[in-house]
Write a protein that holds these residues in place. Structure first.
Motif, PDB file in Angstrom:
ATOM      1  N   VAL A  94       0.848  -1.194   0.000  1.00  0.00           N
ATOM      2  CA  VAL A  94       0.000   0.000   0.000  1.00  0.00           C
ATOM      3  C   VAL A  94       0.886   1.248   0.000  1.00  0.00           C
ATOM      4  O   VAL A  94       2.042   1.200   0.404  1.00  0.00           O
ATOM      5  CB  VAL A  94      -0.965   0.043   1.209  1.00  0.00           C
ATOM      6  N   LEU A  95       0.296   2.344  -0.462  1.00  0.00           N
ATOM      7  CA  LEU A  95       0.946   3.647  -0.449  1.00  0.00           C
ATOM      8  C   LEU A  95       0.090   4.578   0.378  1.00  0.00           C
ATOM      9  O   LEU A  95      -1.127   4.640   0.193  1.00  0.00           O
ATOM     10  CB  LEU A  95       1.067   4.181  -1.872  1.00  0.00           C
ATOM     11  N   ILE A  96       0.713   5.299   1.309  1.00  0.00           N
ATOM     12  CA  ILE A  96       0.001   6.325   2.070  1.00  0.00           C
ATOM     13  C   ILE A  96       0.278   7.642   1.366  1.00  0.00           C
ATOM     14  O   ILE A  96       1.422   8.096   1.295  1.00  0.00           O
ATOM     15  CB  ILE A  96       0.467   6.358   3.538  1.00  0.00           C
ATOM     16  N   LYS A  97      -0.768   8.244   0.801  1.00  0.00           N
ATOM     17  CA  LYS A  97      -0.605   9.449  -0.021  1.00  0.00           C
ATOM     18  C   LYS A  97       0.014  10.610   0.747  1.00  0.00           C
ATOM     19  O   LYS A  97       0.876  11.294   0.224  1.00  0.00           O
ATOM     20  CB  LYS A  97      -1.954   9.903  -0.596  1.00  0.00           C
ATOM     21  N   LYS A  98      -0.409  10.841   1.971  1.00  0.00           N
ATOM     22  CA  LYS A  98       0.059  12.025   2.715  1.00  0.00           C
ATOM     23  C   LYS A  98       1.539  11.968   3.039  1.00  0.00           C
ATOM     24  O   LYS A  98       2.201  12.996   3.110  1.00  0.00           O
ATOM     25  CB  LYS A  98      -0.751  12.208   3.994  1.00  0.00           C
ATOM     26  N   SER A  99       2.088  10.766   3.257  1.00  0.00           N
ATOM     27  CA  SER A  99       3.503  10.660   3.607  1.00  0.00           C
ATOM     28  C   SER A  99       4.352  10.159   2.448  1.00  0.00           C
ATOM     29  O   SER A  99       5.569  10.296   2.478  1.00  0.00           O
ATOM     30  CB  SER A  99       3.679   9.737   4.811  1.00  0.00           C
ATOM     31  N   GLY A 100       3.726   9.544   1.437  1.00  0.00           N
ATOM     32  CA  GLY A 100       4.469   9.015   0.309  1.00  0.00           C
ATOM     33  C   GLY A 100       5.194   7.720   0.608  1.00  0.00           C
ATOM     34  O   GLY A 100       6.052   7.289  -0.150  1.00  0.00           O
ATOM     35  N   GLN A 101       4.852   7.062   1.704  1.00  0.00           N
ATOM     36  CA  GLN A 101       5.531   5.838   2.108  1.00  0.00           C
ATOM     37  C   GLN A 101       4.844   4.612   1.517  1.00  0.00           C
ATOM     38  O   GLN A 101       3.621   4.510   1.515  1.00  0.00           O
ATOM     39  CB  GLN A 101       5.551   5.712   3.638  1.00  0.00           C
ATOM     40  N   CYS A 122       1.162   7.335  10.116  1.00  0.00           N
ATOM     41  CA  CYS A 122       2.257   6.718   9.372  1.00  0.00           C
ATOM     42  C   CYS A 122       3.383   6.366  10.339  1.00  0.00           C
ATOM     43  O   CYS A 122       3.847   7.234  11.080  1.00  0.00           O
ATOM     44  CB  CYS A 122       2.765   7.656   8.282  1.00  0.00           C
ATOM     45  N   PRO A 123       3.846   5.110  10.344  1.00  0.00           N
ATOM     46  CA  PRO A 123       4.902   4.717  11.274  1.00  0.00           C
ATOM     47  C   PRO A 123       6.258   5.354  10.965  1.00  0.00           C
ATOM     48  O   PRO A 123       7.120   5.404  11.829  1.00  0.00           O
ATOM     49  CB  PRO A 123       4.993   3.202  11.129  1.00  0.00           C
ATOM     50  N   VAL A 124       6.465   5.852   9.747  1.00  0.00           N
ATOM     51  CA  VAL A 124       7.752   6.441   9.380  1.00  0.00           C
ATOM     52  C   VAL A 124       7.777   7.933   9.660  1.00  0.00           C
ATOM     53  O   VAL A 124       8.721   8.458  10.256  1.00  0.00           O
ATOM     54  CB  VAL A 124       8.070   6.172   7.892  1.00  0.00           C
ATOM     55  N   THR A 125       6.722   8.644   9.246  1.00  0.00           N
ATOM     56  CA  THR A 125       6.719  10.111   9.348  1.00  0.00           C
ATOM     57  C   THR A 125       5.849  10.647  10.479  1.00  0.00           C
ATOM     58  O   THR A 125       5.878  11.845  10.743  1.00  0.00           O
ATOM     59  CB  THR A 125       6.210  10.719   8.038  1.00  0.00           C
ATOM     60  N   SER A 126       5.063   9.819  11.111  1.00  0.00           N
ATOM     61  CA  SER A 126       4.124  10.199  12.180  1.00  0.00           C
ATOM     62  C   SER A 126       3.032  11.152  11.702  1.00  0.00           C
ATOM     63  O   SER A 126       2.427  11.851  12.505  1.00  0.00           O
ATOM     64  CB  SER A 126       4.859  10.817  13.368  1.00  0.00           C
ATOM     65  N   LYS A 127       2.768  11.178  10.379  1.00  0.00           N
ATOM     66  CA  LYS A 127       1.677  12.003   9.855  1.00  0.00           C
ATOM     67  C   LYS A 127       0.371  11.233   9.946  1.00  0.00           C
ATOM     68  O   LYS A 127       0.316  10.042   9.640  1.00  0.00           O
ATOM     69  CB  LYS A 127       1.932  12.368   8.389  1.00  0.00           C
ATOM     70  N   LYS A 128      -0.684  11.931  10.374  1.00  0.00           N
ATOM     71  CA  LYS A 128      -2.007  11.314  10.423  1.00  0.00           C
ATOM     72  C   LYS A 128      -2.568  11.227   9.011  1.00  0.00           C
ATOM     73  O   LYS A 128      -2.290  12.065   8.167  1.00  0.00           O
ATOM     74  CB  LYS A 128      -2.941  12.118  11.310  1.00  0.00           C
ATOM     75  N   PHE A 129      -3.368  10.183   8.760  1.00  0.00           N
ATOM     76  CA  PHE A 129      -3.999  10.017   7.454  1.00  0.00           C
ATOM     77  C   PHE A 129      -5.373   9.405   7.632  1.00  0.00           C
ATOM     78  O   PHE A 129      -5.723   8.940   8.710  1.00  0.00           O
ATOM     79  CB  PHE A 129      -3.123   9.152   6.531  1.00  0.00           C
TER      80      PHE A 129
END
Length: 128
Positions: free
Chosen positions: A66-73, A90-97
């Protein structure tokens, strides 16, 4: 007299999904982790080219991703369901999505065996 250079600009390429012209705002920047460049310090030719999960650093080959759009991960779907989905962070960037920010990636089909369709037919020779 001056010669015309080139002519009008070319049309933007069509979207593979909607066939409408692509717009810059519809593109999503992604952050790829490649094998051999897990820490981000390798030079361009030092990595092999296999894409790794951004969280577990396992190679993504045939597993769903999967791709998380807000973090690009990009991450394995199992990692997403275990770590990111419960908190929607997001576990890498800590951005909520939100759920709508998650894109399930589809495996590419190339080569003979990957097509998934049987093309064989029974051959009945005739004597003429």
């Amino acid at each position: 007299e001056k010669e015309a250079r080139g002519g009008p600009p070319p049309d933007p390429p069509p979207s593979p999904m909607s066939k409408n012209p692509l717009k810059l705002k519809s593109l999503i920047p992604i952050h790829l982790v490649r094998e051999g460049d897990e820490d981000g310090r390798a030079k361009k030719g030092d990595f092999t080219g296999r894409i790794l999960c951004g969280v577990s650093h396992k190679a993504i080959t045939t597993q769903p991703a999967v791709l998380i759009k807000k973090s690009g991960q990009i991450m394995l779907k199992t990692v997403y369901e275990d770590l990111a989905k419960p908190d929607m962070v997001c576990p890498v960037t800590s951005k909520k999505f939100k759920e709508k920010d998650v894109i399930e990636l589809v495996k590419g089909r190339s080569g003979f065996a990957a097509s998934g369709e049987t093309v064989a037919k029974k051959y009945n020779p005739t004597m003429t």
